[in-house]
Write an enzyme that holds these catalytic residues in place. Structure first.
Site, mmCIF file in Angstrom:
data_model
loop_
_atom_site.group_PDB
_atom_site.id
_atom_site.type_symbol
_atom_site.label_atom_id
_atom_site.label_comp_id
_atom_site.label_asym_id
_atom_site.label_seq_id
_atom_site.Cartn_x
_atom_site.Cartn_y
_atom_site.Cartn_z
ATOM 1 N N ARG A 47 47.439 9.056 32.708
ATOM 2 C CA ARG A 47 47.704 10.459 32.398
ATOM 3 C C ARG A 47 48.747 10.501 31.286
ATOM 4 N NH1 ARG A 47 52.313 10.195 33.521
ATOM 5 N NH2 ARG A 47 52.700 12.233 32.590
ATOM 6 N N GLY A 48 48.949 11.718 30.752
ATOM 7 C CA GLY A 48 49.785 11.867 29.573
ATOM 8 C C GLY A 48 48.892 11.883 28.354
ATOM 9 N N ARG A 88 38.763 15.394 30.691
ATOM 10 C CA ARG A 88 39.872 16.349 30.822
ATOM 11 C C ARG A 88 39.872 17.219 29.563
ATOM 12 N NH1 ARG A 88 45.485 14.596 33.264
ATOM 13 N NH2 ARG A 88 45.364 16.797 33.868
ATOM 14 N N ASP A 235 50.557 18.813 25.670
ATOM 15 C CA ASP A 235 49.181 18.327 25.707
ATOM 16 C C ASP A 235 48.349 18.904 24.569
ATOM 17 O OD1 ASP A 235 48.340 16.776 28.462
ATOM 18 O OD2 ASP A 235 50.166 17.951 28.641
#
Length: 345
Positions: A47-48, A88, A235
């Site tokens: 993630r990130g 995502r 993000d």
């Protein structure tokens, strides 16, 4: 000084630190197919935004490595590209990295072996650049950190969210390394607790003084401890400066504005999406209701209760003091100055 990487490439497999189990367990997964990479992104094994982009690039490498000259090359690569893009929707670095890879394979006229080699090199370049960019971001941002600073931070933006070093936590790390005597207040970051689980783990490993707080305590902490600045990641940053980041960032920005605490977004230029005009145009991922109804394996809310669980919110540009990038610090007016940032490249 401890160091760790969330991602490591080993020729025919991608090794990921499984962040779902930190800090209780340190587990590594070896991924050998693009399907496994897409699942790891979707399930937040990795993630990130920057780390997701690097993982996706290697997903394309794993795809092409499995192909033979009898396969429909473009069709198989497009399927892999589509799969990764669907994993995502909010983090623009995912699409940025896949676009870099697609520029190579789309319409490629050389041999399959050449394509395998070129795509692997591009992915390793993206990985290497991430670390270099993060260290430059840290050097640019540290000038905003006074000696003895008390900093508030949301979610996780360190080595675990990137390949290494980090963005907002990278600035914090560098400030600590050069002796600025900082103290960091870490929002726990419900519902997945990236602040409490991941950022606190990184701060402990690096020996950086820190205190974990519940998300709802940010106002009290700013007032009681005289916070100097807030540092958060991103993000996706829209062309006008509106910024999508982990849910709760918008709340933190409002509280910071009330207490006259400057809030800086820290991100590579690959997170800036000039094709997205404003925050209202950023797609916001919604995740499982069980992330709210449960903490770990314990249910804490009625199964029948409806849940709204966006993974991100959008902080309006007027609540942001500046955007720290590898090319420098961008100040308002963001619409004009973000455009200039790319024109000067």
């Amino acid at each position: 000084m401890s160091t760790f990487r969330s991602i490591e490439w080993k020729k025919d497999k991608l090794v990921l630190l499984d962040q779902r189990y930190l800090p209780e367990k340190t587990l590594y997964l070896e991924l050998k197919t693009v399907d496994e990479v897409a699942r790891a992104i979707k399930e937040m094994t990795v993630r990130g935004a920057p780390a997701i982009g690097v993982a996706a690039a290697y997903g394309m490498v794993l795809c092409v490595q499995k192909l033979s000259k009898n396969d429909d090359l473009i069709r198989e690569l497009q399927k892999a590209d589509d799969l990764l893009r669907a994993s995502r929707p909010t983090a623009v670095n995912l699409f940025w990295a896949l676009d870099r890879m697609k520029k190579i394979w789309q319409g490629f006229n050389g041999s399959l072996e050449d394509l395998k080699m070129i795509l692997e090199k591009e992915a390793t370049d993206i990985e290497r650049e991430d670390v270099e960019i993060n260290k430059q971001i840290a050097k640019n941002g540290v000038e905003l950190v006074p000696f003895g600073a008390k900093i508030i931070h949301h979610c996780n933006t360190g080595s675990l969210a990137t390949v290494d070093y980090g963005t907002a936590l990278g600035v914090i790390r560098y400030a600590h390394e050069i002796g600025k005597k900082i103290h960091v207040f870490l929002d726990e970051t419900r519902p997945r607790l990236q602040g409490a689980r991941l950022s606190a783990w990184e701060m402990k490993e690096l020996g950086i003084p820190h205190t974990i707080i519940v998300d709802g305590a940010s106002g009290l902490v700013m007032k009681k401890f005289k916070i100097d600045l807030a540092l958060v990641g991103a993000d996706r940053i829209a062309a006008n400066g509106d910024t999508a980041n982990k849910i709760g960032t918008y709340n933190l920005a409002i509280v910071a504005k009330y207490h006259n605490v400057p809030l800086y977004v820290v991100a590579p230029t690959s997170t800036i999406d000039l094709k997205t005009p404003a925050g209202q145009d950023i797609p916001i991922e919604e995740r499982s209701a069980d992330e709210i109804r449960c903490v770990g394996n314990s249910q804490v809310a009625p199964q029948e209760s409806p849940v709204f669980n966006p993974a991100f919110d959008v902080t309006p540009a007027e609540l942001i003091s500046g955007i720290i990038t590898e090319k420098g610090i961008v100040y308002p007016p963001f619409k004009e100055n973000l455009r200039k940032l790319f024109e000067s490249a």
